[in-house]
Design a protein around this motif. Structure first.
Motif, mmCIF file in Angstrom:
data_model
loop_
_atom_site.group_PDB
_atom_site.id
_atom_site.type_symbol
_atom_site.label_atom_id
_atom_site.label_comp_id
_atom_site.label_asym_id
_atom_site.label_seq_id
_atom_site.Cartn_x
_atom_site.Cartn_y
_atom_site.Cartn_z
ATOM 1 N N GLN A 1 0.851 -1.188 0.000
ATOM 2 C CA GLN A 1 0.000 0.000 0.000
ATOM 3 C C GLN A 1 0.887 1.238 0.000
ATOM 4 O O GLN A 1 1.683 1.447 0.922
ATOM 5 N N ALA A 2 0.768 2.040 -1.042
ATOM 6 C CA ALA A 2 1.531 3.280 -1.112
ATOM 7 C C ALA A 2 0.981 4.281 -0.101
ATOM 8 O O ALA A 2 -0.231 4.449 0.026
ATOM 9 N N VAL A 3 1.882 4.938 0.620
ATOM 10 C CA VAL A 3 1.469 5.952 1.597
ATOM 11 C C VAL A 3 1.340 7.295 0.880
ATOM 12 O O VAL A 3 2.310 7.815 0.338
ATOM 13 N N THR A 4 0.133 7.826 0.879
ATOM 14 C CA THR A 4 -0.158 9.115 0.252
ATOM 15 C C THR A 4 -0.384 10.166 1.332
ATOM 16 O O THR A 4 -0.573 9.833 2.509
ATOM 17 N N PRO A 5 -0.399 11.448 0.977
ATOM 18 C CA PRO A 5 -0.617 12.492 1.976
ATOM 19 C C PRO A 5 -1.949 12.374 2.713
ATOM 20 O O PRO A 5 -2.086 12.892 3.822
ATOM 21 N N ALA A 6 -2.919 11.688 2.133
ATOM 22 C CA ALA A 6 -4.236 11.572 2.767
ATOM 23 C C ALA A 6 -4.340 10.364 3.698
ATOM 24 O O ALA A 6 -5.357 10.202 4.384
ATOM 25 N N LEU A 7 -3.322 9.524 3.741
ATOM 26 C CA LEU A 7 -3.406 8.292 4.524
ATOM 27 C C LEU A 7 -3.123 8.572 6.006
ATOM 28 O O LEU A 7 -2.113 9.192 6.342
ATOM 29 N N PHE B 1 -13.221 4.335 13.337
ATOM 30 C CA PHE B 1 -12.101 3.919 12.507
ATOM 31 C C PHE B 1 -10.860 3.586 13.345
ATOM 32 O O PHE B 1 -9.759 3.457 12.808
ATOM 33 N N TYR B 2 -11.044 3.436 14.647
ATOM 34 C CA TYR B 2 -9.916 3.149 15.534
ATOM 35 C C TYR B 2 -9.113 1.937 15.058
ATOM 36 O O TYR B 2 -9.677 0.936 14.636
ATOM 37 N N ASN B 3 -7.795 2.073 15.118
ATOM 38 C CA ASN B 3 -6.868 1.001 14.757
ATOM 39 C C ASN B 3 -6.933 0.643 13.276
ATOM 40 O O ASN B 3 -6.667 -0.492 12.887
ATOM 41 N N ARG B 4 -7.272 1.628 12.452
ATOM 42 C CA ARG B 4 -7.329 1.384 11.017
ATOM 43 C C ARG B 4 -6.507 2.434 10.271
ATOM 44 O O ARG B 4 -6.352 3.566 10.725
ATOM 45 N N ILE B 5 -5.993 2.018 9.112
ATOM 46 C CA ILE B 5 -5.348 2.953 8.193
ATOM 47 C C ILE B 5 -6.402 3.380 7.190
ATOM 48 O O ILE B 5 -6.988 2.537 6.500
ATOM 49 N N VAL B 6 -6.663 4.663 7.126
ATOM 50 C CA VAL B 6 -7.743 5.152 6.267
ATOM 51 C C VAL B 6 -7.253 6.288 5.376
ATOM 52 O O VAL B 6 -6.323 7.025 5.725
#
Length: 244
Positions: A126-132, A142-147
């Motif tokens: 998963q590419a890390v973008t500025p919105a992640l 959304f606790y404990n999630r990458i969103v």
């Protein structure tokens, strides 16, 4: 740490409860990443990879043991594939600066790193973008999630890590800690880059760049990779038969 000597010493101290933890390793698992720290309060340890051909085969070490950093306050039992012991050691909670002890699946690789800098990967990337963002607010759904914040119509969290702004997240591996997302049980645990001089992490496990690149290139989805993290005393008790 000399892992062959360590596991030889383990062979004579197997406990009944240890057998239960051994059974927490899925039959489908062919790759283990094992991190052993000296004590519950240590902020560093050693990491070794293991592989087996099938569920009946002996676990064999892969490569060399490498140094890692863990939580500034050491380890605490986390939530994963294992049952929580009734005693022995602290429990991990949100914000305690402890790395989770126990058995956890490794589910994905992430980073801001250019794919061209990596060998071919066999685990989802998963590419890390500025919105992640990695959400660590226990009150959020959304606790404990990458969103991806851009895809959430009504963000309800007040605390998160903007992953693109954190140099340590140039490359990392998602640890499936607290898979039920239980509020306050600890969130967003990774294996990530160890950059600069530091005494420990906020709860993740950090590896030097070359060691982490070697690890991500080795992991493969079909082998259902699993992370084990324990202090030495617990490891000697719980995993005495690991290499039988």
């Amino acid at each position: 740490m000399q892992w062959a000597i360590f596991f030889s010493a383990c062979m004579c101290v197997m406990s009944a409860h240890g057998a239960d933890l051994m059974q927490s390793i899925p039959d489908s698992c062919r790759q283990l990443v094992v991190m052993i720290a000296p004590t519950w309060t240590s902020s560093s340890g050693a990491l070794q990879q293991f592989a087996r051909a099938d569920r009946r085969a002996r676990w064999e070490p892969v490569g060399k043991s490498v140094p890692v950093l863990i939580g500034e306050r050491g380890l605490g039992w986390g939530l994963g594939l294992h049952e929580l012991p009734k005693d022995d050691g602290p429990r991990k909670v949100e914000g305690d600066r402890r790395a989770p002890a126990g058995i956890f699946r490794l589910t994905a690789i992430f980073g801001t790193i250019d794919h061209k800098e990596l060998p071919p990967l066999k685990l989802r990337f998963q590419a890390v973008t500025p919105a992640l963002e990695a959400v660590d607010d226990p009150a959020s759904r959304f606790y404990n999630r990458i969103v991806d914040r851009a895809r959430v119509s009504e963000p309800d969290w007040h605390s998160s890590e903007r992953m693109a702004a954190i140099p340590d997240y140039g490359l990392g591996i998602v640890v499936a800690h607290n898979p039920e997302n239980s509020p306050g049980a600890g969130s967003c645990i990774f294996l990530h880059l160890w950059l600069g001089e530091r005494r420990g992490t906020l709860g993740c496990t950090a590896l030097r760049r070359a060691d982490l690149i070697e690890l991500v290139s080795w992991l493969e989805a079909k082998s259902d990779p699993v992370l084990i993290q324990l202090p030495r005393e617990a490891a000697q008790r719980e995993f005495a038969e690991l290499l039988k």
